[in-house]
Motif scaffolding. Sequence first.
Motif, PDB file in Angstrom:
ATOM      1  N   HIS A  49     -17.405   4.557 -11.111  1.00  0.00           N
ATOM      2  CA  HIS A  49     -17.611   5.328 -10.004  1.00  0.00           C
ATOM      3  C   HIS A  49     -18.430   4.849  -8.666  1.00  0.00           C
ATOM      4  CE1 HIS A  49     -17.482   8.792 -12.651  1.00  0.00           C
ATOM      5  NE2 HIS A  49     -17.754   8.163 -13.606  1.00  0.00           N
ATOM      6  N   PHE A  50     -18.701   3.460  -8.797  1.00  0.00           N
ATOM      7  CA  PHE A  50     -19.084   2.769  -7.509  1.00  0.00           C
ATOM      8  C   PHE A  50     -18.627   1.490  -7.563  1.00  0.00           C
ATOM      9  CE2 PHE A  50     -22.634   5.658  -8.788  1.00  0.00           C
ATOM     10  CZ  PHE A  50     -22.851   6.533  -7.902  1.00  0.00           C
ATOM     11  N   PRO A  51     -17.976   0.823  -6.422  1.00  0.00           N
ATOM     12  CA  PRO A  51     -17.221  -0.253  -6.433  1.00  0.00           C
ATOM     13  C   PRO A  51     -18.074  -1.551  -6.634  1.00  0.00           C
ATOM     14  CG  PRO A  51     -17.293   0.709  -4.175  1.00  0.00           C
ATOM     15  CD  PRO A  51     -17.736   1.662  -5.102  1.00  0.00           C
ATOM     16  N   ASP A  52     -19.446  -1.418  -6.394  1.00  0.00           N
ATOM     17  CA  ASP A  52     -20.482  -2.579  -6.690  1.00  0.00           C
ATOM     18  C   ASP A  52     -21.928  -1.864  -6.728  1.00  0.00           C
ATOM     19  OD1 ASP A  52     -21.375  -2.485  -4.136  1.00  0.00           O
ATOM     20  OD2 ASP A  52     -19.624  -3.593  -3.421  1.00  0.00           O
ATOM     21  N   PHE A  53     -22.672  -2.803  -7.143  1.00  0.00           N
ATOM     22  CA  PHE A  53     -24.024  -2.305  -7.348  1.00  0.00           C
ATOM     23  C   PHE A  53     -24.712  -1.850  -6.173  1.00  0.00           C
ATOM     24  CE2 PHE A  53     -28.573  -2.711  -8.816  1.00  0.00           C
ATOM     25  CZ  PHE A  53     -28.623  -1.412  -9.752  1.00  0.00           C
ATOM     26  N   ASP A  54     -24.406  -2.813  -4.926  1.00  0.00           N
ATOM     27  CA  ASP A  54     -25.047  -2.477  -3.741  1.00  0.00           C
ATOM     28  C   ASP A  54     -24.544  -0.896  -3.168  1.00  0.00           C
ATOM     29  OD1 ASP A  54     -26.798  -4.563  -3.399  1.00  0.00           O
ATOM     30  OD2 ASP A  54     -25.323  -5.837  -2.358  1.00  0.00           O
ATOM     31  N   ASP A 111     -31.758  -7.271   0.605  1.00  0.00           N
ATOM     32  CA  ASP A 111     -30.901  -7.863   1.786  1.00  0.00           C
ATOM     33  C   ASP A 111     -29.699  -7.239   1.776  1.00  0.00           C
ATOM     34  OD1 ASP A 111     -32.976  -9.379   2.758  1.00  0.00           O
ATOM     35  OD2 ASP A 111     -32.228 -11.188   2.307  1.00  0.00           O
ATOM     36  N   GLY A 112     -28.821  -7.270   0.490  1.00  0.00           N
ATOM     37  CA  GLY A 112     -27.598  -6.736   0.442  1.00  0.00           C
ATOM     38  C   GLY A 112     -27.582  -5.261   0.514  1.00  0.00           C
ATOM     39  N   LEU A 113     -28.544  -4.518   0.069  1.00  0.00           N
ATOM     40  CA  LEU A 113     -28.791  -3.249   0.299  1.00  0.00           C
ATOM     41  C   LEU A 113     -28.844  -2.735   1.842  1.00  0.00           C
ATOM     42  CD1 LEU A 113     -28.675  -0.191  -0.650  1.00  0.00           C
ATOM     43  CD2 LEU A 113     -31.436  -0.614  -1.298  1.00  0.00           C
ATOM     44  N   ARG A 114     -29.601  -3.298   2.330  1.00  0.00           N
ATOM     45  CA  ARG A 114     -30.000  -3.033   3.941  1.00  0.00           C
ATOM     46  C   ARG A 114     -28.614  -3.326   4.650  1.00  0.00           C
ATOM     47  NH1 ARG A 114     -34.439  -5.933   3.060  1.00  0.00           N
ATOM     48  NH2 ARG A 114     -33.727  -7.459   4.377  1.00  0.00           N
ATOM     49  N   ALA A 115     -27.952  -4.390   4.177  1.00  0.00           N
ATOM     50  CA  ALA A 115     -26.482  -4.551   4.898  1.00  0.00           C
ATOM     51  C   ALA A 115     -25.733  -3.546   4.788  1.00  0.00           C
ATOM     52  CB  ALA A 115     -26.080  -5.813   4.429  1.00  0.00           C
ATOM     53  N   ARG A 116     -25.571  -2.906   3.482  1.00  0.00           N
ATOM     54  CA  ARG A 116     -24.647  -1.724   3.298  1.00  0.00           C
ATOM     55  C   ARG A 116     -25.021  -0.521   3.983  1.00  0.00           C
ATOM     56  NH1 ARG A 116     -21.008  -1.708  -1.042  1.00  0.00           N
ATOM     57  NH2 ARG A 116     -21.083  -3.980  -0.400  1.00  0.00           N
ATOM     58  N   LEU A 117     -26.319  -0.377   3.933  1.00  0.00           N
ATOM     59  CA  LEU A 117     -26.917   0.838   4.720  1.00  0.00           C
ATOM     60  C   LEU A 117     -26.687   0.992   5.935  1.00  0.00           C
ATOM     61  CD1 LEU A 117     -30.280   1.158   2.672  1.00  0.00           C
ATOM     62  CD2 LEU A 117     -28.413   2.970   2.661  1.00  0.00           C
TER      63      LEU A 117
END
Length: 195
Positions: A49-54, A111-117
Amino acid sequence: MPTGVAMRDVRAQLFDAAERVLLRAGPNGLTSRAVTTEAGCAKGVLHRHFPDFDTFLAELVLDCAARFEAQAIALRERAGHGTVVDNLAAALSDLFGPVALAIVALVISRDGLRARLRQTWPTGIPVLTDATAMLASYLDLERQRGRLAADADVHALAPALVGAGHLLFAGQPDPPPTPGDVHAQVAAILAGHTR
């Protein structure tokens, strides 16, 4: 041959599981394995359902932020009723529940989450940015009704309230601040601005 039981509303079940893990284990304990174990499903379900965890985490944060709309409507409906300080103190207590605090901590710590957001949320931190917009909208309504000084800068007061509220609630997660603590803080920030 089927390998398991079909899950209904997989996204909601995974988000609910992630929130439970986040509350119990904090941002560092939130892994794809922990989420799928909590949801009672195979790890592959999340990745179908999601391409990756981030991406999953970004969608979780945005889902949490979207829930603020109902709170924003309720707060705007209180404009002109009760006192401005009471309304804001109640709103801050509702805003900074355990899940919202945990989501903010998650965004700050990854950091990865912030970049994705940043791809869809160019400034600020979801939840805190929504809360600021919600309070500014309410304060503007109260200013229009004459319950807040005409020269009150709602775009300065709203982030001051959110920042102070976040520090108050994040600094005392157990037990949370008392209603009197929140009321006193709001009253101090709005001193000289209410009528």
